[in-house]
Scaffold this motif. Structure first.
Motif, short mmCIF file in Angstrom:
data_model
loop_
_atom_site.label_atom_id
_atom_site.label_comp_id
_atom_site.label_asym_id
_atom_site.label_seq_id
_atom_site.Cartn_x
_atom_site.Cartn_y
_atom_site.Cartn_z
N GLY A 163 0.80 -1.22 0.00
CA GLY A 163 0.00 0.00 0.00
C GLY A 163 0.83 1.26 0.00
N ILE A 164 2.11 1.14 0.40
CA ILE A 164 2.90 2.35 0.54
C ILE A 164 3.47 2.79 -0.80
CG2 ILE A 164 4.88 3.38 1.71
CD1 ILE A 164 4.34 1.52 4.02
N ILE A 165 4.05 1.87 -1.56
CA ILE A 165 4.65 2.31 -2.83
C ILE A 165 3.92 1.73 -4.04
CG2 ILE A 165 6.75 2.40 -4.20
CD1 ILE A 165 8.23 2.18 -1.45
N GLU A 166 3.99 0.42 -4.23
CA GLU A 166 3.49 -0.17 -5.46
C GLU A 166 2.02 0.15 -5.73
OE1 GLU A 166 4.43 -4.48 -6.14
OE2 GLU A 166 5.78 -3.99 -4.47
N LEU A 180 -3.20 3.43 -7.43
CA LEU A 180 -4.55 2.97 -7.76
C LEU A 180 -5.44 4.10 -8.23
CD1 LEU A 180 -5.18 0.66 -4.65
CD2 LEU A 180 -4.31 -0.01 -6.87
N MET A 181 -5.02 5.34 -8.00
CA MET A 181 -5.79 6.52 -8.41
C MET A 181 -7.19 6.53 -7.78
SD MET A 181 -3.67 8.04 -10.42
CE MET A 181 -4.75 9.28 -11.06
N ILE A 182 -7.27 6.21 -6.50
CA ILE A 182 -8.55 6.33 -5.83
C ILE A 182 -8.40 7.24 -4.61
CG2 ILE A 182 -9.63 4.19 -6.58
CD1 ILE A 182 -8.58 2.85 -4.12
N GLY A 203 -0.93 -0.30 5.95
CA GLY A 203 -0.11 0.03 4.78
C GLY A 203 -0.77 1.07 3.91
N MET A 204 -2.05 0.84 3.60
CA MET A 204 -2.77 1.78 2.74
C MET A 204 -2.86 3.16 3.41
SD MET A 204 -4.00 0.75 -0.19
CE MET A 204 -3.51 -0.74 -1.01
N GLY A 246 0.40 4.91 3.06
CA GLY A 246 0.58 5.40 1.70
C GLY A 246 -0.20 6.68 1.47
N TYR A 247 -1.45 6.70 1.95
CA TYR A 247 -2.30 7.88 1.82
C TYR A 247 -1.70 9.05 2.57
CZ TYR A 247 -6.69 10.57 2.23
OH TYR A 247 -7.65 11.54 2.20
N THR A 248 -1.25 8.79 3.82
CA THR A 248 -0.70 9.86 4.66
C THR A 248 0.54 10.48 4.04
OG1 THR A 248 -1.48 8.58 6.53
CG2 THR A 248 -0.02 10.40 7.01
N PHE A 249 1.45 9.63 3.52
CA PHE A 249 2.69 10.16 2.95
C PHE A 249 2.39 11.11 1.80
CE2 PHE A 249 5.26 6.25 4.42
CZ PHE A 249 5.47 6.89 5.63
N VAL A 250 1.52 10.68 0.88
CA VAL A 250 1.25 11.53 -0.28
C VAL A 250 0.58 12.82 0.16
CG1 VAL A 250 0.03 11.69 -2.45
CG2 VAL A 250 1.11 9.57 -1.81
#
Lengths: 202, 203
Positions: A12-15, A22-24, A134-135, A138-142
């Motif tokens: 969820g963090i990178i790939e 995933l563009m969601i 993980g997801m 990933g959301y938080t970092f971006v």
């Protein structure tokens, strides 16, 4: 081959980063990233809902009939969103006012329903927690990256929780970055940059 | 009449749901890859959104508000209304017009998770939903005009953008910017153009 929990966590963090990969869940990310403080509140709220709904749905998944799974997911998610909505209203009124409609709209955030459908419904509790964390990361970092670029670039300083973290002296900030078009431009450019770096790494 | 026109214009252009308010971006970027699908999607959205607003208006006015539970039950109540409505519309269209059903394809179920429907339905009935300072409190007629405006604003942008993206795919663009990144830049520029409507008629 059985994938490990570690793999579920890091995908969820990178790939499969929900925003860049995933563009969601784009709407909230673009809208609240004007300030670092808002980004922190928003990602905390979304992460709470995502992880809790992942846990609950993976716990009850064997009881759910296939035909009515979407309404059940939505009721589960809506309950957690209501918890967040009322909790934030009571304890963080400033953050609540700044985020506005985006807290109730977490209920239709595609990341959460998407993960419920694609992961929690078919996996056990522990792995669903790993996926949720993980997801969320990933959301938080971006979101944080966007907020730092937009707040620092648009106002020349980063102010979070009544403290000025960074202040650029003698910098005339382009206010475009703070406005609506700036969100699209920042996101597009960051995504292009990330692809460039990834392309070089491969 | 003038009030209705202003409500429509505000929803359609000035507070455009996609480019100014960032709602429903996932379906926007997901569907606007070609012209025909974007037309199908916008038809479905106009239809479901209008019906959802009308039903949610009734649920708020006659059930939630009199019982005093609106503040903490509106999210589950409205989303259930929308989910049920989408399912119902899907069944009706399948029965009445199989051709239309085929044309709409996956876009009908997708509308359930389209935040635009929930946002449009909620903001026209729940006071202070969109911005705490804005008290909508519309009558049924005003709420319908508002929703149609929102839905047409969605259609306008998504169809315009689909045309733009068909052109972008044949343009010479650096490799790392191809696809989504350049679409976001294009959306940013369109959003800049829409900012120009701000203040029109003093709205």
């Amino acid at each position: 081959m059985q994938r490990s929990i570690w793999h579920d966590f890091k995908i969820g963090i990178i790939e499969e980063n929900p925003l860049f990969g995933l563009m969601i869940g784009l709407c909230s990310a673009l809208a609240v990233s004007t300030k670092v403080e808002n980004a922190i509140f928003m990602s905390a709220a979304a992460s709470f809902v995502l992880i809790c709904s992942n846990i609950l749905i993976s716990m009850i998944r064997k009881l759910i009939f296939d035909e009515i799974r979407i309404p059940i997911f939505i009721v589960v998610i809506a309950s957690f969103v209501t918890i967040v909505d009322l909790t934030m209203k009571a304890f963080f009124p400033v953050g609540y006012a700044a985020l506005g409609v985006w807290i109730p709209l977490i209920v239709v955030n595609c990341i959460i329903l998407g993960r419920a459908e694609a992961f929690a419904y078919t996996h056990g509790v522990v792995r669903s927690i790993a996926d949720g964390i993980g997801m969320s990361l990933g959301y938080t970092f971006v979101l944080l990256a966007m907020a730092i670029v937009r707040e620092l670039g648009g106002t020349g300083e980063i102010v979070a929780f009544n403290a000025t973290l960074i202040s650029l002296k003698g910098f005339n900030p382009p206010q475009l970055l703070q406005s609506f078009p700036g969100a699209f431009l920042t996101f597009g450019l960051l995504m292009g940059l990330l692809r460039k770096i990834q392309g070089r790494a491969q | 009449m003038e009030r209705l026109f202003l409500i429509f214009l505000a929803a359609f252009l000035i507070n455009n749901i996609l480019l100014i308010r960032f709602i429903a971006l996932c379906s926007f970027f997901g569907v606007s890859t070609n012209f025909e699908t974007s037309i199908g999607m916008s038809m479905a959205v106009v239809f479901v959104m209008t019906m959802a607003s009308a039903v949610c208006w009734g649920v708020w006015r006659f059930v939630l508000e009199p019982m005093g539970v609106g503040e903490f039950l509106y999210i589950p109540a409205f989303i259930l209304v929308i989910a049920a409505l989408v399912q119902f519309v899907e069944m009706v269209i399948k029965k009445v017009s199989p051709t239309l059903f085929k044309a709409m394809g996956i876009y009908l179920p997708l509308i359930t998770t389209n935040c635009a429907v929930l946002a449009a339905a909620t903001e026209s009935v729940k006071p202070g939903f969109w911005k705490l300072s804005l008290q909508y409190n519309y009558t049924l007629g005003e709420s319908l005009v508002h929703t149609v405006g929102v839905a047409l604003g969605y259609s306008l942008v998504i169809i315009m953008f689909a045309a733009m993206r068909e052109r972008i795919t044949i343009a010479p663009i650096p490799r790392s910017m191809r696809g989504f990144p350049i679409s976001f830049i294009a959306a940013g520029l369109s959003s800049l153009a829409f900012l120009g409507f701000k203040g029109l008629f003093g709205i």
